[in-house]
Design a protein around this motif. Structure first.
Motif, PDB file in Angstrom:
ATOM      1  N   ARG A 157      40.657  56.263  56.936  1.00 17.83           N
ATOM      2  CA  ARG A 157      40.442  57.070  57.970  1.00 17.83           C
ATOM      3  C   ARG A 157      41.174  58.460  57.593  1.00 17.83           C
ATOM      4  O   ARG A 157      41.071  59.541  58.068  1.00 17.83           O
ATOM      5  N   THR A 158      41.930  58.576  56.481  1.00 23.37           N
ATOM      6  CA  THR A 158      42.958  59.637  56.056  1.00 23.37           C
ATOM      7  C   THR A 158      42.392  60.058  54.934  1.00 23.37           C
ATOM      8  O   THR A 158      41.956  59.673  53.743  1.00 23.37           O
ATOM      9  N   PRO A 159      42.238  61.578  55.136  1.00 21.19           N
ATOM     10  CA  PRO A 159      41.752  62.422  53.855  1.00 21.19           C
ATOM     11  C   PRO A 159      42.850  62.303  52.822  1.00 21.19           C
ATOM     12  O   PRO A 159      44.153  62.123  52.772  1.00 21.19           O
ATOM     13  N   ARG A 160      42.243  62.570  51.462  1.00 23.32           N
ATOM     14  CA  ARG A 160      42.866  62.356  50.381  1.00 23.32           C
ATOM     15  C   ARG A 160      43.822  61.399  49.999  1.00 23.32           C
ATOM     16  O   ARG A 160      45.153  61.332  49.441  1.00 23.32           O
ATOM     17  N   SER A 161      43.425  59.985  50.491  1.00 23.82           N
ATOM     18  CA  SER A 161      44.103  58.782  50.400  1.00 23.82           C
ATOM     19  C   SER A 161      43.750  58.269  48.994  1.00 23.82           C
ATOM     20  O   SER A 161      44.459  57.244  48.589  1.00 23.82           O
ATOM     21  N   GLY A 162      42.968  58.808  48.494  1.00 22.00           N
ATOM     22  CA  GLY A 162      42.727  58.386  46.804  1.00 22.00           C
ATOM     23  C   GLY A 162      43.718  58.660  45.969  1.00 22.00           C
ATOM     24  O   GLY A 162      43.785  57.797  44.824  1.00 22.00           O
ATOM     25  N   GLN A 163      44.815  59.442  46.369  1.00 23.27           N
ATOM     26  CA  GLN A 163      45.797  59.685  45.219  1.00 23.27           C
ATOM     27  C   GLN A 163      47.148  59.846  46.184  1.00 23.27           C
ATOM     28  O   GLN A 163      47.195  60.471  47.317  1.00 23.27           O
ATOM     29  N   CYS A 164      48.216  59.546  45.387  1.00 23.08           N
ATOM     30  CA  CYS A 164      49.463  59.836  46.049  1.00 23.08           C
ATOM     31  C   CYS A 164      50.010  61.234  45.707  1.00 23.08           C
ATOM     32  O   CYS A 164      49.090  62.303  45.447  1.00 23.08           O
ATOM     33  N   ASN A 165      51.010  61.557  46.344  1.00 26.29           N
ATOM     34  CA  ASN A 165      51.466  62.957  46.308  1.00 26.29           C
ATOM     35  C   ASN A 165      51.678  63.430  45.070  1.00 26.29           C
ATOM     36  O   ASN A 165      51.772  64.933  44.985  1.00 26.29           O
ATOM     37  N   HIS A 166      51.845  62.751  43.838  1.00 21.50           N
ATOM     38  CA  HIS A 166      52.122  63.313  42.713  1.00 21.50           C
ATOM     39  C   HIS A 166      50.928  63.016  41.767  1.00 21.50           C
ATOM     40  O   HIS A 166      50.663  63.051  40.569  1.00 21.50           O
ATOM     41  N   GLY A 167      49.565  62.800  42.446  1.00 22.25           N
ATOM     42  CA  GLY A 167      48.300  62.905  41.525  1.00 22.25           C
ATOM     43  C   GLY A 167      48.119  61.283  40.939  1.00 22.25           C
ATOM     44  O   GLY A 167      46.887  61.360  40.385  1.00 22.25           O
ATOM     45  N   ARG A 168      48.802  60.201  41.120  1.00 22.87           N
ATOM     46  CA  ARG A 168      48.474  58.932  40.536  1.00 22.87           C
ATOM     47  C   ARG A 168      47.453  58.383  41.499  1.00 22.87           C
ATOM     48  O   ARG A 168      47.461  58.692  42.945  1.00 22.87           O
ATOM     49  N   PRO A 169      46.749  57.590  41.010  1.00 29.15           N
ATOM     50  CA  PRO A 169      45.757  56.835  42.081  1.00 29.15           C
ATOM     51  C   PRO A 169      46.596  55.936  42.806  1.00 29.15           C
ATOM     52  O   PRO A 169      47.440  55.344  42.532  1.00 29.15           O
ATOM     53  N   THR A 170      45.917  55.681  44.090  1.00 26.90           N
ATOM     54  CA  THR A 170      46.413  54.891  45.211  1.00 26.90           C
ATOM     55  C   THR A 170      45.882  53.526  45.211  1.00 26.90           C
ATOM     56  O   THR A 170      46.130  52.587  45.532  1.00 26.90           O
ATOM     57  N   TRP A 171      44.609  53.478  44.654  1.00 28.96           N
ATOM     58  CA  TRP A 171      43.749  51.949  44.481  1.00 28.96           C
ATOM     59  C   TRP A 171      42.799  52.256  43.356  1.00 28.96           C
ATOM     60  O   TRP A 171      42.260  53.293  42.951  1.00 28.96           O
ATOM     61  N   VAL A 172      42.427  51.143  42.658  1.00 30.73           N
ATOM     62  CA  VAL A 172      41.461  51.130  41.749  1.00 30.73           C
ATOM     63  C   VAL A 172      40.375  49.589  42.162  1.00 30.73           C
ATOM     64  O   VAL A 172      40.973  48.679  43.000  1.00 30.73           O
ATOM     65  N   LYS A 173      39.368  49.737  41.861  1.00 35.22           N
ATOM     66  CA  LYS A 173      38.205  48.665  42.141  1.00 35.22           C
ATOM     67  C   LYS A 173      37.876  47.976  40.891  1.00 35.22           C
ATOM     68  O   LYS A 173      37.353  48.578  40.010  1.00 35.22           O
ATOM     69  N   LEU A 174      37.829  46.767  40.921  1.00 40.43           N
ATOM     70  CA  LEU A 174      37.205  45.804  39.757  1.00 40.43           C
ATOM     71  C   LEU A 174      35.987  45.348  40.222  1.00 40.43           C
ATOM     72  O   LEU A 174      36.065  44.430  41.223  1.00 40.43           O
ATOM     73  N   SER A 175      35.001  45.813  39.808  1.00 39.41           N
ATOM     74  CA  SER A 175      33.702  45.115  40.171  1.00 39.41           C
ATOM     75  C   SER A 175      33.470  43.746  39.771  1.00 39.41           C
ATOM     76  O   SER A 175      33.929  43.219  39.006  1.00 39.41           O
ATOM     77  N   MET A 176      32.665  43.066  40.643  1.00 35.33           N
ATOM     78  CA  MET A 176      32.476  41.679  40.495  1.00 35.33           C
ATOM     79  C   MET A 176      31.840  41.503  38.907  1.00 35.33           C
ATOM     80  O   MET A 176      32.115  40.386  38.348  1.00 35.33           O
ATOM     81  N   ASP A 177      30.829  42.395  38.397  1.00 28.33           N
ATOM     82  CA  ASP A 177      30.320  42.514  37.232  1.00 28.33           C
ATOM     83  C   ASP A 177      31.634  42.186  36.083  1.00 28.33           C
ATOM     84  O   ASP A 177      31.656  41.098  35.142  1.00 28.33           O
ATOM     85  N   ASP A 178      32.630  42.954  36.301  1.00 30.33           N
ATOM     86  CA  ASP A 178      33.790  43.029  35.427  1.00 30.33           C
ATOM     87  C   ASP A 178      34.486  41.663  35.350  1.00 30.33           C
ATOM     88  O   ASP A 178      35.126  41.071  34.607  1.00 30.33           O
ATOM     89  N   VAL A 179      34.375  41.104  36.683  1.00 27.81           N
ATOM     90  CA  VAL A 179      35.251  39.819  37.013  1.00 27.81           C
ATOM     91  C   VAL A 179      34.281  38.701  36.340  1.00 27.81           C
ATOM     92  O   VAL A 179      34.965  37.913  35.422  1.00 27.81           O
ATOM     93  N   GLU A 180      33.117  38.745  36.398  1.00 31.96           N
ATOM     94  CA  GLU A 180      32.289  37.555  35.708  1.00 31.96           C
ATOM     95  C   GLU A 180      32.364  37.813  34.418  1.00 31.96           C
ATOM     96  O   GLU A 180      32.441  36.741  33.728  1.00 31.96           O
ATOM     97  N   LYS A 181      32.517  39.008  33.817  1.00 34.52           N
ATOM     98  CA  LYS A 181      32.655  39.198  32.355  1.00 34.52           C
ATOM     99  C   LYS A 181      33.829  38.392  32.010  1.00 34.52           C
ATOM    100  O   LYS A 181      33.721  37.863  30.603  1.00 34.52           O
ATOM    101  N   LEU A 182      34.768  38.562  32.432  1.00 34.73           N
ATOM    102  CA  LEU A 182      36.032  37.926  32.284  1.00 34.73           C
ATOM    103  C   LEU A 182      35.953  36.290  32.181  1.00 34.73           C
ATOM    104  O   LEU A 182      36.646  35.935  31.194  1.00 34.73           O
ATOM    105  N   PHE A 183      35.207  35.911  32.918  1.00 32.70           N
ATOM    106  CA  PHE A 183      35.020  34.425  32.872  1.00 32.70           C
ATOM    107  C   PHE A 183      33.780  33.963  32.050  1.00 32.70           C
ATOM    108  O   PHE A 183      33.323  32.915  32.120  1.00 32.70           O
ATOM    109  N   GLY A 184      33.064  34.868  31.247  1.00 28.97           N
ATOM    110  CA  GLY A 184      32.013  34.577  30.529  1.00 28.97           C
ATOM    111  C   GLY A 184      30.832  34.501  31.203  1.00 28.97           C
ATOM    112  O   GLY A 184      30.063  33.784  30.681  1.00 28.97           O
ATOM    113  N   ARG A 185      30.662  34.763  32.312  1.00 27.55           N
ATOM    114  CA  ARG A 185      29.486  34.405  33.216  1.00 27.55           C
ATOM    115  C   ARG A 185      28.343  35.692  32.888  1.00 27.55           C
ATOM    116  O   ARG A 185      27.198  35.335  33.369  1.00 27.55           O
ATOM    117  N   LYS A 186      28.908  36.684  32.308  1.00 25.96           N
ATOM    118  CA  LYS A 186      27.740  37.788  31.881  1.00 25.96           C
ATOM    119  C   LYS A 186      27.849  38.077  30.532  1.00 25.96           C
ATOM    120  O   LYS A 186      29.202  38.098  30.131  1.00 25.96           O
TER     121      LYS A 186
END
Length: 609
Positions: A580-609
């Motif tokens: 709900r909050t604007p500018r929630s993608g980064q903290c007050n110092h410009g660092r990211p507050t969250w990252v997303k690891l797609s399921m494709d990346d997860v499956e590649k780690l386990f050799g499924r793709k």
């Protein structure tokens, strides 16, 4: 007494060339601008040795007749000013000195052909016509510039290396190509194609192709209209998310009425818009296009037309700051989209050869050390698993450590919320959530820091901070008279921020009160910094930025700290507030507050793709 004399024509041209053609990139800029003003849809640029040995610009514009070509090579001759209203100019170039100035310090070959007519060629060697005659070429104009400064050795020796000159030429063409997505551009150097963009691209695609391909996924669109209906001011472009930033400001592309500019007012406005989202050593990546009525801007304040002067600079700055902040408020809940490749490379795949069955505690230590484990192996705990292999882990201190909570019904599944549903906490610092299409990892302190700052703002904390703290004894600050004039003009605005000042003689200011949040600041240093800021940017941004910094510091100290254990309900509440909050993608110092690891990346780690 020295005698006043009229300078010869060739010397006049060389002096004019010194204003316009200080390096090959400057000549290239003039030639490409002429091609754009000629109505071209495709422009091809070929460089030799970065422009030191040759520049060739070919376009498919309107072309020129032989008589027009001869007139174009005379000083102060132009087709871009139909009358004397120089302030109403809408073309890129209009001074009428580019071609004769370039021709006076190089060997220029000018070929042109209007549609439905024959082509003509004219060669000028360092100001003197060498030859002319018919030429075979398609409709349009081709200009070839060679031997730049060959007969001006004093200027030639100050040119930089071919690599540096090429970089300057590349930047010139890239900026002009951004300004005109309706025109196709091709740039090559020493026969190698550098880039090619097709005509008719949309603005976002054109900018992303020329700056960085990932900019399109890490930016928001800007489109704002202000001013009266008969003379509106429009700001368009794309602005990079604060988490997508650079260490230098070279990736900020600013345009006024389609003209690339490097203006301190505009760069200061960009800095102000990102002030609470980036640290001072990081810079935003963006391309902004400001369309202003011709009567509201003077583009003839610099020979190369890279600087402009606005009739109402405060309004222009306000439009840029508000436009960027509004755009980022709607789009910057996103963070940097792709996980760091180096971080992904640190994932370890399964060991192909299984470890031997340990016979002793010492064998346990060696096996786990070989796996890179740095944990405790010499403090056994009672076994909690029945099978043999699990007992080995439990007996040697590897029992899972996690809080036990009563099972409760989840507030929704992973597809219900953009940030997903919390599944756990890692290292008492990171929240792991399952979202549609992947895993979301949230830095709990960075995220809550941004949420706290936005709550403080919404509650009017900035207004509270702007309250004045009267000084027991007014402080006299001595400044230059010009600085005193600037601060006196801005006194009303400074008063709204809590700083009360008044003139105290020709070269001094009297400080009666400071903002309550800055009551410990040195009034003399504060006023000097503000005066410098006004002189540089034309407005009083610095005090507001300082108040923003204090507000951000308050938010940091009032936020959830790393190392605090959160319940599942608290984790989900944090995720919902981030959505709900604007500018929630980064903290007050410009660092990211969250990252997303797609399921494709997860499956590649386990050799499924």
């Amino acid at each position: 007494m020295p005698v006043i004399r009229r300078l010869p024509e060739n010397l006049v041209n060389r002096i004019a060339a010194g204003e316009v053609v200080e390096r090959p990139a400057a000549a290239l800029k003039e030639l490409v601008e002429n091609a754009i003003d000629a109505g071209s849809t495709r422009i091809d640029i070929a460089l030799k040795l970065g422009g030191l040995d040759g520049i060739e610009v070919t376009d498919d514009g309107c072309g020129m007749t032989p008589a027009e070509m001869a007139l174009a090579l005379e000083r102060h001759a132009t087709s871009k000013l139909p009358d004397e209203a120089i302030e109403q100019v809408v073309t890129l170039g209009f001074r009428g000195e580019a071609l004769p100035s370039i021709a006076s310090v190089s060997r220029m070959t000018l070929e042109s052909r209007p549609r439905g007519a024959e082509g003509w060629r004219r060669v000028v060697d360092h100001g003197a016509v060498a030859e002319e005659g018919p030429a075979a070429l398609p409709p349009g104009t081709r200009v070839r510039v060679e031997q730049v400064f060959a007969k001006v050795p004093a200027r030639r020796k100050f040119l930089r290396t071919s690599r540096s000159e090429y970089a300057a030429c590349h930047d010139v063409v890239r900026r002009l190509a951004m300004a005109r997505p309706d025109v196709g551009f091709t740039l090559s150097n020493d026969g190698r194609r550098i880039f090619q963009v097709a005509p008719g691209e949309d603005l976002s695609t054109r900018v992303s192709r020329l700056v960085a391909r990932e900019l399109g996924d890490n930016s928001v669109s800007v489109d704002i209209l202000r001013g009266p209906a008969d003379a509106p001011i429009r700001l368009t472009g794309i602005a990079g998310l604060p988490t997508y930033n650079r260490g230098v400001a070279d990736h900020q592309y600013l345009f006024v009425n389609g003209r690339p500019v490097k203006d301190r007012l505009l760069t200061g406005a960009v800095r102000g818009a990102y002030s609470d989202m980036l640290t001072r050593d990081r810079h935003a990546v963006l391309a902004l296009f400001l369309d202003v009525p011709a009567s509201e801007v003077d583009v003839n304040v610099h020979p190369a037309k890279t600087e402009v002067r606005f009739r109402d600079p405060a309004m222009v700055r306000g439009i840029i700051v508000s436009g960027l902040r509004n755009a980022l408020s709607s789009g910057d809940k996103r963070s940097a989209q792709a996980p760091d490749p180096k971080a992904m490379g640190n994932w370890v795949s399964e060991i192909n050869t299984p470890p031997k069955q340990p016979d002793s505690l010492q064998d346990n230590r060696s096996i786990f050390a070989g796996m890179g484990w740095q944990g405790r192996v010499d403090a056994p705990t009672p076994p909690i698993w029945r099978d043999t292999e699990s007992a080995i882990f439990a007996e040697n201190g590897f029992a899972p450590q996690a809080p036990a909570e009563e099972a409760i019904e989840q507030p929704g599944d992973a597809t219900t919320f953009p940030m997903g549903v919390a599944r756990g906490q890692i290292a008492l610092t990171y929240i792991v959530a399952e979202a549609e299409g992947g895993l979301v990892i949230v830095d709990q302190h960075a995220a809550h820091e941004r949420l706290t700052l936005e709550r403080l703002r919404a509650a009017g904390a900035e207004d509270a901070m702007a309250r004045s703290q009267a000084l027991l004894m007014p402080d006299v600050v001595e400044l230059d008279e010009a600085d005193c004039d600037r601060i006196e003009e801005a006194a009303d605005k400074l008063a709204t921020l809590g700083l009360s000042v008044e003139r105290f003689g020709p070269d001094a200011m009297l400080v009666r009160a400071v903002p309550a949040a800055l009551k410990g600041a040195d009034p003399q240093k504060l006023l000097r910094d503000i005066a410098d800021d006004i002189a540089q940017s034309g407005d009083t941004l610095l005090l507001g930025e300082r108040l923003d910094h204090v507000l951000a510091t308050m938010a940091c100290h009032g936020s959830v700290r790393a190392g605090r254990r959160l319940s599942v309900a608290e984790m989900n509440a944090l995720l919902r507030e981030m959505e709900r909050t604007p500018r929630s993608g980064q903290c007050n110092h410009g660092r990211p507050t969250w990252v997303k690891l797609s399921m494709d990346d997860v499956e590649k780690l386990f050799g499924r793709k």
